[in-house]
Design a protein around this motif. Structure first.
Motif, short mmCIF file in Angstrom:
data_model
loop_
_atom_site.label_atom_id
_atom_site.label_comp_id
_atom_site.label_asym_id
_atom_site.label_seq_id
_atom_site.Cartn_x
_atom_site.Cartn_y
_atom_site.Cartn_z
N GLU A 237 2.01 4.04 9.02
CA GLU A 237 0.58 3.81 9.59
C GLU A 237 0.18 5.29 10.41
O GLU A 237 1.23 6.07 10.65
CB GLU A 237 0.82 2.82 10.87
CG GLU A 237 -0.49 2.63 11.67
CD GLU A 237 -0.16 1.41 12.58
OE1 GLU A 237 -1.00 1.41 13.57
OE2 GLU A 237 0.69 0.54 12.33
N PHE B 44 -4.18 0.08 -1.61
CA PHE B 44 -3.62 -1.38 -1.43
C PHE B 44 -3.77 -2.11 -2.45
O PHE B 44 -4.86 -2.09 -3.58
CB PHE B 44 -4.47 -2.00 -0.21
CG PHE B 44 -4.11 -3.53 -0.09
CD1 PHE B 44 -3.00 -3.60 0.85
CD2 PHE B 44 -4.71 -4.52 -0.74
CE1 PHE B 44 -2.52 -5.06 1.13
CE2 PHE B 44 -4.37 -5.87 -0.60
CZ PHE B 44 -3.28 -6.23 0.54
N LEU C 264 -4.50 2.23 8.54
CA LEU C 264 -3.52 1.13 8.18
C LEU C 264 -2.90 0.34 9.33
O LEU C 264 -1.86 -0.10 9.37
CB LEU C 264 -2.14 1.99 7.53
CG LEU C 264 -2.67 2.97 6.46
CD1 LEU C 264 -1.38 3.77 5.71
CD2 LEU C 264 -2.99 1.87 5.41
N GLU C 265 -3.99 0.30 10.28
CA GLU C 265 -3.51 -0.80 11.32
C GLU C 265 -3.68 -2.23 10.49
O GLU C 265 -4.35 -2.72 10.13
CB GLU C 265 -4.82 -0.79 12.44
CG GLU C 265 -4.57 -1.98 13.46
CD GLU C 265 -5.81 -2.16 13.95
OE1 GLU C 265 -5.92 -3.13 14.75
OE2 GLU C 265 -6.35 -1.10 14.40
N MET C 266 -2.52 -2.98 10.65
CA MET C 266 -2.11 -4.37 10.12
C MET C 266 -1.75 -5.38 10.96
O MET C 266 -0.82 -5.16 11.97
CB MET C 266 -1.05 -4.12 8.87
CG MET C 266 -0.98 -5.26 8.13
SD MET C 266 0.10 -4.86 6.64
CE MET C 266 1.84 -4.30 7.19
N TYR D 9 0.81 -0.98 -0.08
CA TYR D 9 0.05 -0.09 0.04
C TYR D 9 0.83 1.29 0.05
O TYR D 9 2.09 1.22 0.42
CB TYR D 9 -1.21 0.03 1.17
CG TYR D 9 -0.33 -0.02 2.48
CD1 TYR D 9 0.04 1.19 3.21
CD2 TYR D 9 -0.28 -1.06 3.25
CE1 TYR D 9 0.65 1.02 4.52
CE2 TYR D 9 0.20 -1.23 4.60
CZ TYR D 9 0.67 0.18 5.18
OH TYR D 9 1.39 -0.05 6.29
N LEU E 99 -5.90 -5.92 7.26
CA LEU E 99 -5.63 -4.37 7.18
C LEU E 99 -6.92 -3.44 7.00
O LEU E 99 -8.01 -3.87 6.46
CB LEU E 99 -4.82 -4.17 5.97
CG LEU E 99 -4.29 -2.80 5.59
CD1 LEU E 99 -3.42 -2.25 6.60
CD2 LEU E 99 -3.68 -2.74 4.19
N LYS F 185 -2.91 5.42 1.03
CA LYS F 185 -4.10 4.67 1.48
C LYS F 185 -4.55 3.83 0.30
O LYS F 185 -5.82 3.54 0.03
CB LYS F 185 -5.19 5.02 2.38
CG LYS F 185 -4.52 5.86 3.68
CD LYS F 185 -5.77 6.26 4.62
CE LYS F 185 -4.83 6.91 5.79
NZ LYS F 185 -6.06 7.41 6.54
N ILE G 35 -2.89 -11.55 5.65
CA ILE G 35 -2.77 -10.00 5.99
C ILE G 35 -4.19 -9.47 6.26
O ILE G 35 -5.25 -9.76 5.48
CB ILE G 35 -2.31 -8.97 4.74
CG1 ILE G 35 -0.65 -9.63 4.43
CG2 ILE G 35 -2.19 -7.64 5.27
CD1 ILE G 35 -0.39 -9.10 3.36
#
Length: 438
Positions: free
Chosen positions: A437, A229, A409-411, A223, A404, A227, A402
């Motif tokens: 993030e 992806f 952008l908390e992953m 990404y 997300l 923002k 993943i």
């Protein structure tokens, strides 16, 4: 007299302090490479890589990356060489193509169309991984092996993957929450699990995060700071690999270029769907407000971007509002239709539809934890063919999973563990923080 002495002393102190601070930013040792690239092993699971392009050429960056890899992972050449050997041995055992010389010929035909900056990075890496002997299994990583490694998905067809996303009224945040599984052949030495990496490129407006494998310049999933992806999935039609590669490009490196140079999902879709590629594939994409799948059935009139409300081909149903999913096939009208004797895709499509719709029917919108349960659904046996699993642990294994949140952008990522035993049925998601993030 005091002023004449004090001024140079002050300047000297300032210079020394500045040098100390600049040296410390790289977290490394001395020759400049460490200031360009930082690599840290995190939770004994993946490598956190930061590439700082400030004041550096792409070729310098490629060389610095290779140097730092060898400093932090001294046996990296052996690991990468072993990975390639196992992959090509597996292809030979199943009477599949290509062999290494054929893959290398494809790579040499495609690489000239790669954006110049990435060729420069590759050339910089080849100054360090510089063996001229292409012997798989010799513990060395040659220039040519590195070249094949960089365009792996353009010259050797990968295996299964899947993804899903909820957004708008289906999302607990009102913004997109996605799950993406990268699946690969279960190779005997499981070398891929030794080099999981999350790479942040610090390059001004071109900064991106890639979830991939150490030493690759290509994003399996990525990404940017706008923002947006994207991640790739295989979509085989049975068509032979094209003999004429004069117009064929690298779809992975084209998408890296799109992430670095474009700010919206639509711009990237318009860029990617006009290019010519050797392998048909899918590009799962998301931004804060929506998600979709670019169905890259090359040469097909149905090649287009599939959204949640897109018309699907005959006998395909979805009917999950403000949500999308993708497996390894095409769902838009006009694209290739897979034969019914391979239930893997239909089983996983049904799994995503059932899991998403059942949550929404109960009034439970999709949050991060619920998406972990969806992306981590292993059925009864981790097998898509028998139980509709999307998290796989059979002959095909989920290498990276993943989850997300696109607004912050908390992953969270599950990385397949090192070892040659059976892969776990249940994923173990760990929190992965990056410098992009929010």
């Amino acid at each position: 007299m005091k002023k004449a002495i004090f001024a140079p002393f002050y300047v000297l102190c300032f210079i020394l302090c500045s040098m100390f601070l600049l040296g410390g930013c790289g977290g490394g040792e001395g020759d400049g490479a460490s200031a360009a690239v930082s690599i840290r092993k995190m939770q004994d699971t993946y490598y956190d890589v930061v590439m700082d392009y400030t004041g550096r050429t792409n070729k310098e960056m490629g060389k610095a990356l290779a140097e730092e890899i060898l400093r932090v992972v001294p046996d990296y050449e052996s690991i990468a060489d072993s990975l390639l050997k196992d992959q090509f041995d597996m292809l030979e055992q199943h009477n599949l193509s290509p062999d290494f010389p054929t893959a290398l010929g494809r790579a040499h035909a495609i690489l000239p169309k790669v954006p110049r900056e990435y060729l420069d990075e590759l050339e910089g890496m080849q100054e360090i991984f510089n063996s001229d002997t292409d012997v798989l299994g010799d513990g060395r990583f040659s220039k040519n092996e590195l070249a094949v490694f960089q365009v792996f998905q353009d010259v050797i067809r990968p295996t299964q993957c899947s993804a899903a996303a909820a957004f708008g009224g289906s999302s607990a945040t009102g913004k997109t929450i996605l799950g993406r599984n990268l699946d690969w052949d279960a190779l005997p030495r499981n070398d891929m699990s030794k080099i999981h990496a999350v790479t942040t490129t610090k390059n001004g407006e071109k900064s991106i995060v890639m979830v991939h494998f150490l030493g690759t310049l290509t994003p399996n999933s990525a990404y940017n700071d706008n923002k947006v992806f994207g991640s790739f999935l295989d979509a085989e039609t049975g068509a032979p690999y094209p003999a004429d590669l004069r117009t064929k490009r690298s779809y992975c490196l084209d998408f890296r270029y799109a992430l670095e140079n474009m700010s919206t999902m639509q711009e990237m879709v318009d860029f990617m769907k006009t290019k010519d590629y050797a392998f048909n594939h899918l590009l799962f994409m998301a931004d804060e407000n929506s998600a979709g799948v670019l169905e890259q059935n090359i040469g097909s009139p149905g090649r287009d971007f599939r959204r949640a409300d897109s018309e699907l081909r005959k006998d395909v149903s979805w009917n999950v509002p403000e949500a999308v999913a993708t497996v390894n096939d095409f769902r838009l009208p006009g694209n290739y239709v897979y034969p019914d004797d391979d239930p893997s895709d239909n089983n996983r499509w049904k799994t995503y539809r059932t899991l998403l719709s059942s949550q929404l029917a109960r009034g439970a919108k999709i949050d991060v934890d619920k998406m972990k349960g969806i992306a981590g659904y292993f059925g009864t046996d981790g097998n898509a063919y028998t139980s509709g699993a999307v998290f796989l642990s059979n002959r095909i294994v989920t290498t990276q999973s993943i989850v997300l949140r696109m607004d912050t952008l908390e992953m969270w990522v599950h990385f397949s563990p090192v070892g040659t035993g059976p892969m776990p049925l249940n994923p173990t998601y760990i929190r992965v923080k990056t410098q992009l993030e929010m």
